[in-house]
Design a protein around this motif. Structure first.
Motif, short mmCIF file in Angstrom:
data_model
loop_
_atom_site.label_atom_id
_atom_site.label_comp_id
_atom_site.label_asym_id
_atom_site.label_seq_id
_atom_site.Cartn_x
_atom_site.Cartn_y
_atom_site.Cartn_z
N CYS A 151 0.83 -1.21 0.00
CA CYS A 151 0.00 0.00 0.00
C CYS A 151 0.86 1.26 0.00
CB CYS A 151 -0.93 0.00 1.22
SG CYS A 151 -2.33 -1.14 1.11
N LEU A 152 1.89 1.27 0.82
CA LEU A 152 2.74 2.45 0.91
C LEU A 152 3.57 2.63 -0.35
CD1 LEU A 152 3.93 2.27 4.63
CD2 LEU A 152 2.15 3.71 3.63
N ARG A 153 4.01 1.53 -0.94
CA ARG A 153 4.79 1.63 -2.17
C ARG A 153 3.97 2.22 -3.32
NH1 ARG A 153 8.10 -4.13 -2.24
NH2 ARG A 153 9.96 -3.36 -1.15
N SER A 154 2.69 1.91 -3.34
CA SER A 154 1.85 2.38 -4.44
C SER A 154 1.13 3.68 -4.11
CB SER A 154 0.82 1.30 -4.81
OG SER A 154 0.03 0.94 -3.69
N TRP A 155 1.37 4.25 -2.91
CA TRP A 155 0.77 5.52 -2.54
C TRP A 155 1.56 6.64 -3.22
CZ3 TRP A 155 0.69 8.02 3.01
CH2 TRP A 155 -0.25 9.08 3.01
N SER A 156 0.99 7.26 -4.22
CA SER A 156 1.72 8.23 -5.02
C SER A 156 2.18 9.43 -4.21
CB SER A 156 0.86 8.70 -6.21
OG SER A 156 -0.35 9.29 -5.74
N ALA A 157 1.41 9.84 -3.21
CA ALA A 157 1.80 10.99 -2.39
C ALA A 157 3.10 10.72 -1.65
CB ALA A 157 0.68 11.33 -1.40
N LEU A 158 3.20 9.55 -1.06
CA LEU A 158 4.42 9.19 -0.33
C LEU A 158 5.58 8.98 -1.28
CD1 LEU A 158 5.89 8.42 2.29
CD2 LEU A 158 5.07 6.08 1.96
N ARG A 159 5.33 8.27 -2.34
CA ARG A 159 6.41 7.97 -3.29
C ARG A 159 6.99 9.25 -3.90
NH1 ARG A 159 8.13 3.43 -5.77
NH2 ARG A 159 9.31 3.71 -7.69
N THR A 160 6.11 10.18 -4.28
CA THR A 160 6.58 11.44 -4.86
C THR A 160 7.35 12.26 -3.83
OG1 THR A 160 4.67 11.50 -6.36
CG2 THR A 160 5.86 13.57 -6.00
N VAL B 285 -1.59 -5.28 -6.90
CA VAL B 285 -1.87 -3.93 -7.39
C VAL B 285 -0.60 -3.08 -7.36
CG1 VAL B 285 -3.08 -1.77 -6.86
CG2 VAL B 285 -4.32 -3.95 -6.80
N ALA B 286 0.18 -3.21 -6.28
CA ALA B 286 1.42 -2.44 -6.16
C ALA B 286 2.40 -2.82 -7.27
CB ALA B 286 2.05 -2.66 -4.79
N GLU B 287 2.48 -4.10 -7.58
CA GLU B 287 3.39 -4.54 -8.64
C GLU B 287 3.04 -3.86 -9.96
OE1 GLU B 287 5.81 -7.65 -8.68
OE2 GLU B 287 6.03 -6.48 -6.84
N THR B 288 1.74 -3.81 -10.27
CA THR B 288 1.29 -3.18 -11.52
C THR B 288 1.54 -1.68 -11.49
OG1 THR B 288 -0.44 -4.87 -11.77
CG2 THR B 288 -0.68 -2.85 -13.05
N VAL C 47 4.84 3.29 -12.96
CA VAL C 47 5.62 4.43 -12.49
C VAL C 47 7.01 4.42 -13.09
CG1 VAL C 47 6.74 5.43 -10.46
CG2 VAL C 47 4.34 4.75 -10.35
N GLU C 48 7.62 3.24 -13.16
CA GLU C 48 8.96 3.14 -13.72
C GLU C 48 8.96 3.46 -15.21
OE1 GLU C 48 10.36 -0.72 -12.77
OE2 GLU C 48 10.41 -0.38 -10.61
N THR D 59 17.53 8.28 -4.53
CA THR D 59 17.20 7.50 -5.72
C THR D 59 16.43 6.26 -5.30
OG1 THR D 59 19.21 8.25 -6.84
CG2 THR D 59 18.14 6.26 -7.70
N LEU D 60 15.23 6.11 -5.82
CA LEU D 60 14.40 4.98 -5.44
C LEU D 60 14.90 3.72 -6.10
CD1 LEU D 60 12.74 7.41 -4.57
CD2 LEU D 60 10.68 6.20 -5.26
N VAL D 61 15.00 2.67 -5.32
CA VAL D 61 15.49 1.39 -5.81
C VAL D 61 14.32 0.47 -6.08
CG1 VAL D 61 16.91 -0.61 -5.26
CG2 VAL D 61 17.60 1.65 -4.47
N PRO D 62 14.22 -0.12 -7.29
CA PRO D 62 13.11 -1.03 -7.58
C PRO D 62 13.10 -2.21 -6.62
CG PRO D 62 14.28 -0.43 -9.58
CD PRO D 62 15.11 0.06 -8.44
N ALA D 63 11.91 -2.60 -6.19
CA ALA D 63 11.78 -3.74 -5.28
C ALA D 63 11.85 -5.04 -6.06
CB ALA D 63 10.46 -3.65 -4.52
N VAL D 64 12.26 -6.09 -5.35
CA VAL D 64 12.26 -7.41 -5.96
C VAL D 64 10.81 -7.85 -6.18
CG1 VAL D 64 12.96 -9.81 -5.68
CG2 VAL D 64 14.42 -7.97 -4.82
N SER D 65 10.52 -8.44 -7.31
CA SER D 65 9.17 -8.86 -7.63
C SER D 65 8.59 -9.75 -6.55
CB SER D 65 9.15 -9.59 -8.98
OG SER D 65 7.87 -10.12 -9.24
N ALA D 66 7.33 -9.48 -6.19
CA ALA D 66 6.66 -10.26 -5.15
C ALA D 66 6.49 -11.72 -5.57
CB ALA D 66 5.30 -9.66 -4.82
N GLY D 67 6.50 -11.96 -6.88
CA GLY D 67 6.31 -13.33 -7.35
C GLY D 67 7.44 -14.25 -6.97
N THR D 68 8.59 -13.69 -6.62
CA THR D 68 9.75 -14.51 -6.26
C THR D 68 10.00 -14.53 -4.76
OG1 THR D 68 11.26 -12.63 -6.52
CG2 THR D 68 10.82 -13.97 -8.48
#
Length: 209
Positions: free
Chosen positions: A11-20, A104-107, A112-113, A141-150
């Protein structure tokens, strides 16, 4: 509650206000650490004694005090309601919503990237170009997270939200009580005198670069 922790992380990763706010360095050099603090605050929130509106207020106050962001899109309400429902369902053993939020966050992060957020400067910002350049250099610099699928839910929740904070660790709390506003500073220690009556002076070593 690993699934809940993973859901909050998503949720926090996909919250645009926090991410920006983090990406733009609006919280200063500790922007990444402040995001981690927010996640920890939510995970330690007393859901049994508080209500959803308390969580909503906490989110809005945190963003305003730590990132100077006044939310006007009601995103804090949507986020609080989602986290609240997610907590209640996970308490009952239903992790469906938590897993949906991770998906949802993954998508959202993939989009965003591909289309990064462009922060528009104001006329007031143009009056201080030097400060802008300094803030841009200090913006994390934001670092991409490892995919949740793995990853398992626990491993996903144990990742940094947007990357390791400055120094790869959160700021530590100083030992002893903090001096309150208006409280007098502690008295300076008495100078040490040698046998000849001269004051002993301690020099600080030069910091290594």
């Amino acid at each position: 509650m690993d699934e809940f922790r993973a859901g909050v992380t998503a949720c926090l990763r996909s919250w645009s206000a926090l991410r920006t706010a983090v990406q733009s360095g609006w919280g200063g050099v500790d922007s990444l650490a402040k995001a981690e603090y927010l996640r920890q605050h939510i995970l330690e929130f007393d859901f049994s004694a508080m209500d959803c509106m308390d969580l909503e207020d906490n989110l809005a106050i945190f963003m305003e005090e730590e990132f100077s962001v006044v939310l006007e899109d009601d995103s804090e309400r949507q986020l609080a309601e989602t986290i609240w429902r997610m907590y209640e369902q996970c308490q009952q053993g239903d992790t469906t919503l938590a897993r949906q939020m991770v998906a949802v966050a993954e998508t959202a992060l993939a989009q965003v990237e591909e289309y990064p957020v462009q922060v528009q400067s104001t006329e007031c910002d143009d009056d201080d170009d030097d400060d802008e350049a300094m803030e841009a250099d200090e913006a994390p610099t934001l670092v991409p997270a490892v995919s949740a699928g793995t990853l398992s839910a626990r491993d996903y929740a144990n990742q940094y939200l947007f990357g390791p904070p400055r120094g790869s660790q959160l700021p530590t709390v100083p030992e002893g009580p903090v001096r309150q506003l208006g409280e007098a500073a502690p008295p300076a220690p008495e100078p040490e005198m040698d046998k000849d009556g001269f004051m002993t002076v301690t020099t600080k070593g030069r910091k290594k670069k």
